[in-house]
Design a protein around this motif. Structure first.
Motif, PDB file in Angstrom:
ATOM      1  N   GLY A 176       6.203  62.851  65.475  1.00 56.31           N
ATOM      2  CA  GLY A 176       7.133  61.735  65.318  1.00 56.31           C
ATOM      3  C   GLY A 176       8.508  62.263  64.928  1.00 56.31           C
ATOM      4  O   GLY A 176       8.617  63.110  64.044  1.00 56.31           O
ATOM      5  N   SER A 225      11.543  60.138  72.754  1.00 60.20           N
ATOM      6  CA  SER A 225      12.150  58.933  73.353  1.00 60.20           C
ATOM      7  C   SER A 225      13.607  59.203  73.706  1.00 60.20           C
ATOM      8  O   SER A 225      14.104  58.739  74.745  1.00 60.20           O
ATOM      9  CB  SER A 225      12.092  57.758  72.375  1.00 60.20           C
ATOM     10  OG  SER A 225      10.772  57.525  71.977  1.00 60.20           O
ATOM     11  N   SER A 259      21.589  57.248  67.970  1.00 63.57           N
ATOM     12  CA  SER A 259      21.435  58.129  66.793  1.00 63.57           C
ATOM     13  C   SER A 259      20.525  57.499  65.735  1.00 63.57           C
ATOM     14  O   SER A 259      20.158  58.150  64.761  1.00 63.57           O
ATOM     15  CB  SER A 259      22.800  58.461  66.195  1.00 63.57           C
ATOM     16  OG  SER A 259      23.414  57.254  65.815  1.00 63.57           O
ATOM     17  N   PHE A 293      14.347  53.915  66.832  1.00 66.21           N
ATOM     18  CA  PHE A 293      13.133  53.554  66.086  1.00 66.21           C
ATOM     19  C   PHE A 293      11.956  54.400  66.569  1.00 66.21           C
ATOM     20  O   PHE A 293      11.937  54.834  67.718  1.00 66.21           O
ATOM     21  CB  PHE A 293      12.778  52.074  66.301  1.00 66.21           C
ATOM     22  CG  PHE A 293      13.744  51.140  65.633  1.00 66.21           C
ATOM     23  CD1 PHE A 293      13.763  51.010  64.252  1.00 66.21           C
ATOM     24  CD2 PHE A 293      14.634  50.393  66.390  1.00 66.21           C
ATOM     25  CE1 PHE A 293      14.668  50.142  63.637  1.00 66.21           C
ATOM     26  CE2 PHE A 293      15.536  49.535  65.776  1.00 66.21           C
ATOM     27  CZ  PHE A 293      15.557  49.412  64.405  1.00 66.21           C
ATOM     28  N   LYS A 347      16.867  69.268  69.811  1.00 65.26           N
ATOM     29  CA  LYS A 347      17.881  69.178  68.737  1.00 65.26           C
ATOM     30  C   LYS A 347      18.597  70.500  68.508  1.00 65.26           C
ATOM     31  O   LYS A 347      18.895  70.861  67.365  1.00 65.26           O
ATOM     32  CB  LYS A 347      17.258  68.673  67.410  1.00 65.26           C
ATOM     33  CG  LYS A 347      16.542  67.320  67.529  1.00 65.26           C
ATOM     34  CD  LYS A 347      16.327  66.657  66.187  1.00 65.26           C
ATOM     35  CE  LYS A 347      15.430  65.437  66.308  1.00 65.26           C
ATOM     36  NZ  LYS A 347      15.174  64.744  65.048  1.00 65.26           N
ATOM     37  N   ASP A 359      21.520  71.093  69.006  1.00 60.06           N
ATOM     38  CA  ASP A 359      22.881  70.850  68.499  1.00 60.06           C
ATOM     39  C   ASP A 359      22.948  70.989  66.984  1.00 60.06           C
ATOM     40  O   ASP A 359      24.021  71.176  66.407  1.00 60.06           O
ATOM     41  CB  ASP A 359      23.326  69.431  68.911  1.00 60.06           C
ATOM     42  CG  ASP A 359      22.363  68.370  68.387  1.00 60.06           C
ATOM     43  OD1 ASP A 359      22.639  67.748  67.369  1.00 60.06           O
ATOM     44  OD2 ASP A 359      21.281  68.180  68.994  1.00 60.06           O
TER      45      ASP A 359
HETATM   46  N1  GTP Z   1      20.947  65.741  66.389  1.00 60.87           N
HETATM   47  C1  GTP Z   1      20.023  65.301  67.247  1.00 60.87           C
HETATM   48  N2  GTP Z   1      19.283  64.223  66.948  1.00 60.87           N
HETATM   49  C2  GTP Z   1      18.367  63.819  67.835  1.00 60.87           C
HETATM   50  C3  GTP Z   1      18.139  64.469  69.066  1.00 60.87           C
HETATM   51  N3  GTP Z   1      17.127  63.832  69.718  1.00 60.87           N
HETATM   52  C4  GTP Z   1      16.750  62.829  68.933  1.00 60.87           C
HETATM   53  N4  GTP Z   1      17.488  62.796  67.803  1.00 60.87           N
HETATM   54  C5  GTP Z   1      17.384  61.835  66.697  1.00 60.87           C
HETATM   55  O1  GTP Z   1      16.125  62.058  66.056  1.00 60.87           O
HETATM   56  C6  GTP Z   1      15.546  60.808  65.659  1.00 60.87           C
HETATM   57  C7  GTP Z   1      14.168  60.638  66.282  1.00 60.87           C
HETATM   58  O2  GTP Z   1      14.317  60.571  67.697  1.00 60.87           O
HETATM   59  P1  GTP Z   1      13.233  59.846  68.629  1.00 60.87           P
HETATM   60  O3  GTP Z   1      13.676  60.052  70.034  1.00 60.87           O
HETATM   61  O4  GTP Z   1      13.016  58.459  68.195  1.00 60.87           O
HETATM   62  O5  GTP Z   1      11.945  60.712  68.286  1.00 60.87           O
HETATM   63  P2  GTP Z   1      10.467  60.529  68.861  1.00 60.87           P
HETATM   64  O6  GTP Z   1       9.943  61.880  69.117  1.00 60.87           O
HETATM   65  O7  GTP Z   1      10.490  59.597  70.008  1.00 60.87           O
HETATM   66  O8  GTP Z   1       9.682  59.894  67.632  1.00 60.87           O
HETATM   67  P3  GTP Z   1       8.325  58.966  67.665  1.00 60.87           P
HETATM   68  O9  GTP Z   1       8.609  57.834  68.590  1.00 60.87           O
HETATM   69  O10 GTP Z   1       8.096  58.532  66.285  1.00 60.87           O
HETATM   70  O11 GTP Z   1       7.233  59.832  68.148  1.00 60.87           O
HETATM   71  C8  GTP Z   1      16.532  59.721  66.092  1.00 60.87           C
HETATM   72  O12 GTP Z   1      17.352  59.382  64.989  1.00 60.87           O
HETATM   73  C9  GTP Z   1      17.372  60.383  67.170  1.00 60.87           C
HETATM   74  O13 GTP Z   1      18.673  59.868  67.236  1.00 60.87           O
HETATM   75  C10 GTP Z   1      18.947  65.611  69.375  1.00 60.87           C
HETATM   76  O14 GTP Z   1      18.836  66.264  70.409  1.00 60.87           O
HETATM   77  N5  GTP Z   1      19.862  65.973  68.415  1.00 60.87           N
END
Ligand code: GTP
Ligand code: MG
Length: 201
Positions: A16, A21, A34, A37, A125, A127
């Protein structure tokens, strides 16, 4: 080159919050939130693309990484053509959990030949300035666990996102070509055995 469009199912797995996503949404809608959910269960989006002269409809399945949603995501693993194992380079635990994700996928997708299944590993991530997992360490894991392609991405900056999904397609097409090659080999074997007079049925 084949003119037929191929429907490929790729599935994003990982802890997670690693950005699954965000990667899907960046690739399909070119947007980044940014304050996204957590996903509950699964969601999917399609995108058409052309890779090495093949037209493909990529069906991207985005799953919930949080443990409490396990029973909601696992029924959707079956039929996946490629699995994108995702971690975040600023979260060591998410990297250490990659093998658990791999095992979970193999089990619930009922993969018959895990050694030849196309996995691609994504370190997202990049960045972020403070990393907890180095490129070399991630590459070493990929080499040891099946020689998987490794790509470093940023959904935020749109770094390597399209490249990652294209690599997934390439991996599937490579396996498909190998299978076609094997089937061709079988045809030749059958013909040659019938010529030699052997009767099998
Ligand atoms: N700095 C940065 N933040 C990121 C990046 N990708 C995602 N985020 C942030 O990380 C958080 C989680 O991103 P999600 O895409 O919701 O993560 P997920 O893997 O889908 O999470 P679950 O749905 O719970 O499994 C969010 O606040 C995004 O904005 C990235 O490449 N760089
Ligand atoms: Mg999500």
């Amino acid at each position: 080159m084949s003119g037929k469009s191929l429907l490929l199912k790729v599935i994003l797995l990982g802890d997670g919050g690693v950005g699954k996503s965000s990667l899907m949404n960046r690739y399909v809608t070119n947007k980044f939130d940014s304050q996204a959910f957590h996903t509950i269960g699964v969601e999917f989006l399609n995108r058409d693309l052309e890779v090495d002269g093949r037209f493909v409809t990529l069906q991207i399945w985005d799953t919930a990484g949080q443990e409490r949603f396990k029973s909601l995501r696992t029924p959707f693993y079956r039929g996946a053509d490629c699995c994108l194992l995702t971690f975040s380079v600023d979260d060591r635990q998410s990297f250490e959990n990659l093998s658990n994700w791999q095992k979970e996928f193999v089990y619930y997708a009922d993969v018959k030949d895990p050694e030849h299944f196309p996995f691609v590993v994504l370190g997202n991530k990049i960045d972020k300035l403070e990393r907890q997992v180095s490129t070399e360490e991630a590459q070493a894991w990929c080499l040891e666990n099946g020689n998987y392609p490794y790509l470093e991405t940023s959904a935020k900056d749109d770094t390597n996102v399209a490249v990652a999904f294209e690599e997934a397609v390439r991996q599937v097409l490579a396996v498909e070509e190998q299978l076609e090659h094997c089937m061709l080999g079988h045809t030749i074997d059958l013909q040659s055995s019938s010529k030699s007079g052997s009767s099998c049925c």
